[in-house]
Design a protein around this motif. Structure first.
Motif, PDB file in Angstrom:
ATOM      1  N   TRP A   1       1.963   4.496   8.643  1.00 34.71           N
ATOM      2  CA  TRP A   1       0.641   4.300   8.043  1.00 34.71           C
ATOM      3  C   TRP A   1      -0.163   3.300   8.864  1.00 34.71           C
ATOM      4  O   TRP A   1       0.379   2.313   9.352  1.00 34.71           O
ATOM      5  CB  TRP A   1       0.782   3.798   6.614  1.00 34.71           C
ATOM      6  CG  TRP A   1      -0.463   4.004   5.793  1.00 34.71           C
ATOM      7  CD1 TRP A   1      -1.533   3.171   5.697  1.00 34.71           C
ATOM      8  CD2 TRP A   1      -0.768   5.137   4.973  1.00 34.71           C
ATOM      9  NE1 TRP A   1      -2.495   3.706   4.858  1.00 34.71           N
ATOM     10  CE2 TRP A   1      -2.041   4.908   4.403  1.00 34.71           C
ATOM     11  CE3 TRP A   1      -0.078   6.309   4.669  1.00 34.71           C
ATOM     12  CZ2 TRP A   1      -2.643   5.817   3.537  1.00 34.71           C
ATOM     13  CZ3 TRP A   1      -0.677   7.207   3.807  1.00 34.71           C
ATOM     14  CH2 TRP A   1      -1.941   6.964   3.248  1.00 34.71           C
TER      15      TRP A   1
ATOM     16  N   ASP B   1      -5.999   4.840   8.022  1.00 38.28           N
ATOM     17  CA  ASP B   1      -5.648   5.806   6.976  1.00 38.28           C
ATOM     18  C   ASP B   1      -6.198   5.402   5.612  1.00 38.28           C
ATOM     19  O   ASP B   1      -6.303   6.235   4.715  1.00 38.28           O
ATOM     20  CB  ASP B   1      -4.127   5.957   6.878  1.00 38.28           C
ATOM     21  CG  ASP B   1      -3.534   6.622   8.104  1.00 38.28           C
ATOM     22  OD1 ASP B   1      -4.176   7.531   8.663  1.00 38.28           O
ATOM     23  OD2 ASP B   1      -2.419   6.232   8.509  1.00 38.28           O
TER      24      ASP B   1
ATOM     25  N   LYS C   1      -7.178   8.759   3.716  1.00 34.50           N
ATOM     26  CA  LYS C   1      -7.503   9.939   4.508  1.00 34.50           C
ATOM     27  C   LYS C   1      -6.342  10.914   4.593  1.00 34.50           C
ATOM     28  O   LYS C   1      -6.517  12.037   5.075  1.00 34.50           O
ATOM     29  CB  LYS C   1      -7.931   9.516   5.917  1.00 34.50           C
ATOM     30  CG  LYS C   1      -9.218   8.706   5.952  1.00 34.50           C
ATOM     31  CD  LYS C   1      -9.572   8.317   7.382  1.00 34.50           C
ATOM     32  CE  LYS C   1     -10.855   7.504   7.419  1.00 34.50           C
ATOM     33  NZ  LYS C   1     -11.197   7.074   8.810  1.00 34.50           N
ATOM     34  N   ARG C   2      -5.176  10.489   4.143  1.00 38.99           N
ATOM     35  CA  ARG C   2      -3.994  11.353   4.171  1.00 38.99           C
ATOM     36  C   ARG C   2      -3.220  11.173   2.876  1.00 38.99           C
ATOM     37  O   ARG C   2      -3.516  10.285   2.074  1.00 38.99           O
ATOM     38  CB  ARG C   2      -3.103  11.025   5.374  1.00 38.99           C
ATOM     39  CG  ARG C   2      -2.780   9.550   5.502  1.00 38.99           C
ATOM     40  CD  ARG C   2      -1.904   9.232   6.701  1.00 38.99           C
ATOM     41  NE  ARG C   2      -0.509   9.508   6.421  1.00 38.99           N
ATOM     42  CZ  ARG C   2       0.515   8.900   7.048  1.00 38.99           C
ATOM     43  NH1 ARG C   2       0.271   8.003   7.987  1.00 38.99           N
ATOM     44  NH2 ARG C   2       1.761   9.195   6.746  1.00 38.99           N
TER      45      ARG C   2
ATOM     46  N   ARG D   1      -0.724  10.042   0.171  1.00 41.38           N
ATOM     47  CA  ARG D   1      -0.192   8.684  -0.033  1.00 41.38           C
ATOM     48  C   ARG D   1       0.891   8.748  -1.097  1.00 41.38           C
ATOM     49  O   ARG D   1       0.654   9.218  -2.215  1.00 41.38           O
ATOM     50  CB  ARG D   1      -1.346   7.784  -0.471  1.00 41.38           C
ATOM     51  CG  ARG D   1      -1.020   6.347  -0.799  1.00 41.38           C
ATOM     52  CD  ARG D   1      -2.285   5.739  -1.404  1.00 41.38           C
ATOM     53  NE  ARG D   1      -2.192   4.316  -1.650  1.00 41.38           N
ATOM     54  CZ  ARG D   1      -1.629   3.758  -2.695  1.00 41.38           C
ATOM     55  NH1 ARG D   1      -1.063   4.527  -3.632  1.00 41.38           N
ATOM     56  NH2 ARG D   1      -1.638   2.446  -2.852  1.00 41.38           N
TER      57      ARG D   1
END
Length: 207
Positions: A148, A152, A191-192, A194
């Motif tokens: 991470w 992100d 953004k991705r 989690r």
């Protein structure tokens, strides 16, 4: 503190911070292979359709509100768990015993779930206590994300006072703990995907 677990150094840091500040953030609370195994187990269960949309409130007051929180969750079962989850419960129980040894919190039991946030999902500012139940004493979030970065996003924002906040990146192996009644917090969009294990040490119910 006696050397009873593989996590003694991390547990000591958590205990000292909770006693001093009411919150703690410790990197590498669990070793990377265990974090990876927990993430694999969670994603396997999600792919099998075991996760459900999270809600707010409880029992008859529980409702789904995607404008408040957007994660999917799966509650952990202490009695039906994978080898990685057995190791997790062992570490958490060692933490409970240690925290009780240096505070007067009276932690009795743990409840928790996996929490998976799709890209863009969030959880608005809140406290981890119900209006009619103050059994939750110490909130814990263990992150299960690989590689991470700051870019992100997805930080846990702790509101320590009206003027002070602390952002915790969801880096795999990081454990964040805070007093449930005292600390408002929120999950910022990422953004991705989690992934975390989120839970609460509870005090014994009266009666």
């Amino acid at each position: 503190m006696s050397s009873t677990t593989a996590y003694d150094a991390s547990i000591t840091r958590v205990c000292e911070a909770i006693a001093a500040d009411g919150h703690a953030v410790v990197r590498d609370f669990l070793p990377a292979p265990l974090v990876s195994a927990l993430a694999t187990e969670a994603r396997r269960r999600d792919a099998a359709g075991d996760f459900r949309a999270a809600g707010v409130g409880r029992e008859e007051r529980r409702i789904e509100r995607s404008d408040i929180r957007g994660d999917r969750i799966l509650w952990l079962d202490e009695h039906a768990r994978s080898p990685s989850e057995r190791a997790l419960w062992g570490a958490l129980d060692a933490l409970r015993i240690a925290v009780n040894g240096v505070t007067f919190l009276g932690l009795f039991a743990f409840e928790g779930h996996y929490a998976l946030y799709p890209p863009g999902a969030f959880y608005r500012r809140h406290r981890d206590v119900f209006l009619d139940d103050d059994a939750r004493v110490l909130s814990c979030v263990l992150y299960l994300n690989e590689a991470w970065t700051v870019e992100d996003g997805g930080a846990l924002r702790l509101h320590l006072s009206e003027a002070e906040t602390r952002d915790v990146l969801p880096v795999g192996g990081t454990l964040a703990c805070f007093l449930s009644e005292r600390c408002e917090h929120e999950v910022l969009p990422a953004k991705r995907e989690r992934l975390s294990m989120t839970g609460w040490f509870r005090r014994r119910s009266p009666g």
